[in-house]
Design an enzyme around this catalytic site. Sequence first.
Site, PDB file in Angstrom:
ATOM      1  N   ARG A  36       0.800  -1.223   0.000  1.00 46.06           N
ATOM      2  CA  ARG A  36       0.000   0.000   0.000  1.00 46.06           C
ATOM      3  C   ARG A  36       0.831   1.271   0.000  1.00 46.06           C
ATOM      4  NH1 ARG A  36      -4.580   0.554   4.520  1.00 46.06           N
ATOM      5  NH2 ARG A  36      -5.057  -1.508   3.650  1.00 46.06           N
ATOM      6  N   HIS A  82      -8.399  -3.672  -7.032  1.00 48.22           N
ATOM      7  CA  HIS A  82      -8.130  -2.932  -5.789  1.00 48.22           C
ATOM      8  C   HIS A  82      -9.411  -2.806  -4.974  1.00 48.22           C
ATOM      9  CE1 HIS A  82      -5.195  -0.449  -3.634  1.00 48.22           C
ATOM     10  NE2 HIS A  82      -6.149   0.444  -3.407  1.00 48.22           N
ATOM     11  N   TYR A 126     -17.911  13.633 -13.206  1.00 50.93           N
ATOM     12  CA  TYR A 126     -17.787  14.778 -14.100  1.00 50.93           C
ATOM     13  C   TYR A 126     -16.470  14.782 -14.881  1.00 50.93           C
ATOM     14  CZ  TYR A 126     -21.651  16.610 -11.311  1.00 50.93           C
ATOM     15  OH  TYR A 126     -22.853  16.778 -10.684  1.00 50.93           O
TER      16      TYR A 126
END
Length: 857
Positions: A36, A82, A126
Amino acid sequence: MEKNTLENNKSFKPIFVQDEMSSSYLSYAMSVIVSRALPDVRDGLKPVHRRIIYAMYKGGYDWSKPFRKSARIVGDVIGKYHPHGDQSVYDALVRLVQDFSMSVPLISGQGNFGSIDGDPPAAMRYTETKLGRISKFLTEDLEKNTVNFRSNYDETEKEPEVLPSQYPNILVNGAGGIAVGMATSIPPHNLGEIVDATIAFINNKEITISQLMKHVPGPDFPTGGIIIGKDIIKQGYNKGRGSFKIRGEIELEEKKGGRETLVIKSIPYQVNKSLLIEKIAQLVRDKKIDGIRDLRDESNREGIRVVIELRKSVEPETVRRQLFKLTNIESSFGFNTLAIVNSKPKILNLKEFISEFLKFREETVIKRIKFDLKKAETRAHILIGLATAVENIDETIKIIKNSKDTNIAKKNLLSKKWKIKKSIKMISLIEKKKNISIYQLSVDQVEAILELRLQKLTAFGINEIESEISSLAKSIIEFNKIINSKKALYNLIIDELANIKDKFASPRKTKIIDAVLNYNIEETIQKESVVINITNQGYIKRGPLSSLKSQKRGGKGKSGISTREDDFVVQIFTANTHTPVLFFSTQGLVYKIKAHKIPEGTASSKGKSIFNILPLKSHHSISSIMPLPEDESEWKKLMVIFATSKGNVRKNTLEDFININNSGKIAMKLDQDDKIIGVKICNDDQDILLSTQFGKCIRFKSKKLRLFKGRSSKGIKGLKLNDKDKVISLSILDNSQIDNKVINKDKKIKHAVNRYILSVSENGYGKRSSYLDYRVTNRGGKGIIGIINSPRNGNIASTIVVNDTDEILLSTDKGSIMRCAVKEIRIAGRNTQGVRIKKLSGTEKVVSVIKIEDNIK
């Protein structure tokens, strides 16, 4: 019963809680570290970033294709590779788009992806993204077995353990992360410089880090800025740890009318511009930064531009230093070059970063070349079979035609020994067999023949086969050369790196300089004229001298300090904020601070207690304050005169007072009922003038006063006092160069000298007399009349030396201050009362008169 059963059951094994917790936490920590928080040294990516880029690669979101919604990409990433929160994945994706976070952004974005002001990006529904052009050189050759793949979290997909990066991305884009018990902070670098350093390492494996730094002088942040200290960078590159200062660029621009502005052109990496501007504005409001009249942000897509307009007569360099000192326009960046190497965290130096990358690149290129070689050999083998069949086309067709089915046709073609003539050359190119006339086909070749298209039987088709075999032969030779020759392999890697540099390298944005950062605090203080006053009860403050305006003689003055009924101002002096100031206590101790350390107060505030600034004892008070030259090396050339209320004087070199610790130092030993009333700088060409509260004066030559060594003496008698009289003023006079005979013939010449002794009484009356009226005598006498202390005048408050161009400040025991030009005060003889200078009210008394030294340079 149950307890006995558990104890007798041998399948149970006792485990200590601390051992289980330790083991479990260690497993968790290693999972965070490897899976990570830390980047892999080979491709410079954390798992989440690698999965984002791979998901986009697999989805076909190439730089040459249209943009796709970020939400779609995030969905692919969390659904396939993931299994974490969508917001965390989107945040990671956004960073890969930001050109102020990445030296070379790996993803191209369309929409709002945040700003350097800390504005958040638009929602993922968006924004639109696709892979950046440079990402091709991270993902290219993934299908050629160049890296290992592993199963995803639910074993339904395969993902790469690492991407086959063609350039040292870990150095180019840097990395930052916090794991469990460790963290990494790798600064970004210039792509062109890193490529040059990698090529230099390939050409010379024994190259030193200092030699590598000729190619990579330091980090190159996408936000520009200036790195301070080359030696600190070198330490970081050698040890993998360190911290250096980075500043934003602040340039001076001059506007019309001579007004100056400071313009911030860049800011340190990861500094929020909006918060920086807010911090500057707050410091201006709190008066911690002086001289700024306006602050505005004119930044646009072309770059950062924060304009700081300065007031007139302000030193821009001081404001610049204040910004560096008090804001994060100068901040620290810590080297901590921790990365995953062979599945373990390791701190690497600059050379190790490049070495690890090259080792990985050698492996991936060899794997790619072997893949391409096998593919070329397979294709060439097929083409030889096709060429053999075409050369014997009639017999080939006959065998196929006479076969009952495909299997029999395949068996017959395999068993046939073909006579060849034209194909001998092609076979010799690929299989290195010479002088053969018989050729036997393989299974793969027979299958290709059975699938042969009729168009290959044309003359063009046969030539096409020959041309392709020839090209494959050259490729096979080149592939084998690379596999068997380190030099050829390195030349290929160098060519690929040079190609990346040509396409993506850009000029360096961050400058690197050597500079002294340990500047004194005085360098951040604006140099300006200030007036400092202290009350009888020990309250002190400073304020700008410009706040006091000159008035006509006889004016009422301006309120300068608010005092209690039983307190009053006893001393005022002018200085600049950088002036060293010596404070002499009534008990003969001396303290030293810079003027800027005296608290600033408003026009009407009473100031701060001197006990909060100096380590005075409760029964001590300050009797004299002495501003000194800023350059302490000049102090050795100066002498200082002490005068006490009992008429004693002493001369020392100022060198005796250079080294004064925080707790102070003994300046002069005094009798129990005596105190210091004045300390002045003097030289042997000057005279000393002592004045008393009853109006008596004595003038004697400084050179006739012997120089005392040390600070423990009580001094010698300077003036013999009458009962109840005491010395109130010490003045230093320049010797007259005019013959006394000439003075006696023409009294007017006295005024032409333009130097005067100004005496002011406690009732606000005073006058100035030519200093030539005060004759030189020997020390120790009773003195002469300097001004009459009549009932109208009262006792004398102060006697000072002035000239026509001077201005003075009068202070009363009620806190009123008046600034007055000397030329407004009448000239009169010594044995006179003078005229009204300041109108007083009630029992108000003048307690201090000082000359303004407004000559700050």
